[in-house]
Scaffold this motif. Structure first.
Motif, PDB file in Angstrom:
ATOM      1  N   ASN A  22       3.945  -3.622 -13.476  1.00 52.18           N
ATOM      2  CA  ASN A  22       3.757  -4.791 -12.784  1.00 52.18           C
ATOM      3  C   ASN A  22       3.524  -6.413 -13.421  1.00 52.18           C
ATOM      4  N   TYR A 224       7.997   1.103   2.209  1.00 55.23           N
ATOM      5  CA  TYR A 224       6.783   0.598   1.444  1.00 55.23           C
ATOM      6  C   TYR A 224       7.012  -0.316   0.220  1.00 55.23           C
ATOM      7  N   GLU A 228       5.778  -3.909  -1.125  1.00 54.16           N
ATOM      8  CA  GLU A 228       5.060  -4.224  -2.256  1.00 54.16           C
ATOM      9  C   GLU A 228       5.410  -5.112  -3.454  1.00 54.16           C
ATOM     10  N   GLN A 229       6.772  -4.495  -3.779  1.00 57.85           N
ATOM     11  CA  GLN A 229       7.462  -5.071  -4.900  1.00 57.85           C
ATOM     12  C   GLN A 229       7.897  -6.494  -4.737  1.00 57.85           C
ATOM     13  N   GLY A 232       4.207  -8.548  -4.670  1.00 56.36           N
ATOM     14  CA  GLY A 232       3.783  -8.408  -6.166  1.00 56.36           C
ATOM     15  C   GLY A 232       4.558  -9.390  -7.039  1.00 56.36           C
ATOM     16  N   SER A 261      -5.392  -4.596  -3.175  1.00 53.30           N
ATOM     17  CA  SER A 261      -4.743  -3.388  -3.235  1.00 53.30           C
ATOM     18  C   SER A 261      -5.650  -2.365  -3.951  1.00 53.30           C
ATOM     19  N   GLY A 324      -2.874  -6.792   0.839  1.00 51.58           N
ATOM     20  CA  GLY A 324      -2.979  -5.795  -0.070  1.00 51.58           C
ATOM     21  C   GLY A 324      -3.941  -4.767   0.403  1.00 51.58           C
ATOM     22  N   LEU A 327      -2.277  -2.663   3.054  1.00 51.72           N
ATOM     23  CA  LEU A 327      -1.033  -2.306   2.614  1.00 51.72           C
ATOM     24  C   LEU A 327      -1.087  -1.199   1.600  1.00 51.72           C
ATOM     25  N   ALA A 328      -1.962  -1.283   0.984  1.00 49.38           N
ATOM     26  CA  ALA A 328      -2.266  -0.288  -0.215  1.00 49.38           C
ATOM     27  C   ALA A 328      -2.229   1.184  -0.001  1.00 49.38           C
ATOM     28  N   TYR A 331       1.006   4.237   0.339  1.00 48.64           N
ATOM     29  CA  TYR A 331       1.780   4.937  -0.691  1.00 48.64           C
ATOM     30  C   TYR A 331       1.068   6.182  -1.322  1.00 48.64           C
ATOM     31  N   THR A 385       9.263  -9.291   4.982  1.00 54.89           N
ATOM     32  CA  THR A 385       8.627  -8.141   4.719  1.00 54.89           C
ATOM     33  C   THR A 385       8.175  -7.523   6.192  1.00 54.89           C
TER      34      THR A 385
END
Length: 409
Positions: A22, A224, A228-229, A232, A261, A324, A327-328, A331, A385
């Protein structure tokens, strides 16, 4: 084996690799500033690591149990230590591309080993979800520490290349973790495939990939990671170019997303013991969409301010990264749902598929967002997004129905 000791070692190893995976957003920013890279060139760093992850996961995921999870982790940690020491002497963008190829290779192997080992440690599906949430939470906490570590070296850099000294510290950390694993045994007997199935390899992954439940989970994880990417990777650039914050401060403020996150994943381990995963994740998606629609309009019209500091930064710099938190949890929850429905000897193959689809999502998301930043006002890029969020919301009930019918097994 000591269960707690193995969990701690897994969490620290995974977190350290997460720092490297990351760091792409920070390295993109520094490559643009010091190596004369363009934004599309910067987005190739995401491809360097993620396409390598795809290739390595496809080629070796089902072979990791044969080599041994512990030996695999020691090997990739030693490789990362050498790569970090070498790149500290980098003089151009190509060196950073080569580093992210090594990062992708190491992460692919380590992730398969980590999740397969969780399957060996877990006592039941709830325990599996709990361990997964803890390790993923520590992973995000490690990324948060990495953001501040890179930001600190960038702030001290007055030569343009001094920030590369961060890789000496990271190389030493990887070497230390390799030594820790030499004295941390794992009982890997539960990972052995049934007799006569040793040559399954890609066929095992193919058989899993055609299951309707697997396809639904993989699609959800793809979208997802795409979100996220996208966020981030490009948040430091968003802070720098749209909110007009200094480079070091842009990196440090991006850590809010990582911290949020980490909080979301650690909290999910508690919440999901009391709330069914489907309504919990649908609620999370609603909150994420609300934060996007609320915070991005606040980023419009921000003017440069040479005297800006943490107390006078635009409110969007603090509000947008909070997505975050919600969202976190998606996954690790989807990974746990998929793996808990399978026998342990199939976990490595399933993780190979998960890593492949996650990597593809990360590469495509970063590339699309990079192109949007290149050709559109920065405030519009992150509205993209909302599309994959809606798709995930449609996929989650399908996963639940398939899970209930036992199709994942």
């Amino acid at each position: 084996m000591s269960r707690l000791r193995v969990i701690v070692a897994l969490a620290l190893t995974y977190a350290l690799l997460g720092v490297m995976m990351n760091s792409v957003g920070v390295v993109i920013l520094q490559s643009i500033r010091h190596f004369d890279a363009t934004k599309p060139m910067g987005s190739t760093l995401e491809a360097c690591k993620d396409l390598t992850v795809v290739a390595v996961s496809f080629l070796v995921a089902t072979r990791v149990p044969l080599f041994g999870f512990r030996r695999a982790l020691i090997a990739v940690l030693a490789l990362m230590a050498l790569a970090c020491f070498a790149v500290s002497f980098a003089g151009g963008f190509f060196a950073m591309q080569a580093l992210f190829v090594v990062i992708g290779l190491s992460f692919a192997i380590a992730k398969v080993a980590t999740y397969a080992t969780i399957g060996l440690l877990a006592r039941d599906p709830n325990d599996h979800a709990s361990i997964t949430g803890i390790i993923e939470g520590v992973f995000m906490a490690g990324i948060l520490a990495g953001v501040w570590l890179f930001g600190w070296f960038i702030a001290l850099d007055d030569s343009g290349n001094g920030w590369l000294r961060v890789y000496w510290a990271l190389g030493a950390a990887f070497a230390a973790m390799a030594l820790l694993w030499t004295v941390t045994p794992i009982d890997e007997r539960g990972a052995a495939a049934p007799e006569g199935s040793e040559n399954a390899h890609w066929g095992e992954m193919a058989r899993l990939a055609i299951l309707p439940a697997s396809l639904a989970v993989l699609a959800g994880l793809f979208f997802y990671v795409l979100i996220e990417q996208s966020v981030g990777t490009w948040l430091p650039t968003f802070n720098n170019e749209v909110l007009h914050l200094p480079a070091a401060m842009s990196v440090q403020l991006a850590s809010i997303f990582v911290g949020a996150s980490a909080l979301g994943r650690l909290a999910s381990g508690v919440v999901l013991r009391r709330v069914a995963w489907l309504p919990a994740l649908l609620g999370c998606l609603v909150c994420v969409a609300a934060l996007v629609l609320l915070s991005l309009p606040l980023a419009k019209g921000v003017q440069p301010n040479a005297a800006v500091d943490w107390f006078h930064a635009p409110i969007a710099a603090y509000l947008f990264p909070l997505l975050g938190v919600f969202l976190a949890p998606i996954y690790p929850t989807l990974c746990s749902v998929a793996l808990s429905a399978l026998p342990r000897h199939r976990h490595a193959a399933m993780m190979g598929l998960i890593v492949i689809f996650s990597a593809l999502g990360g590469t495509i998301g970063s590339f699309i967002t990079g192109m949007l930043f290149q050709h559109l006002p920065g405030t519009l890029a992150f509205y993209f997004t909302l599309v994959p969020m809606a798709l995930i919301a449609l996929i989650l009930p399908i996963i639940r129905r398939r899970q209930g019918s036992g199709a994942a097994a």
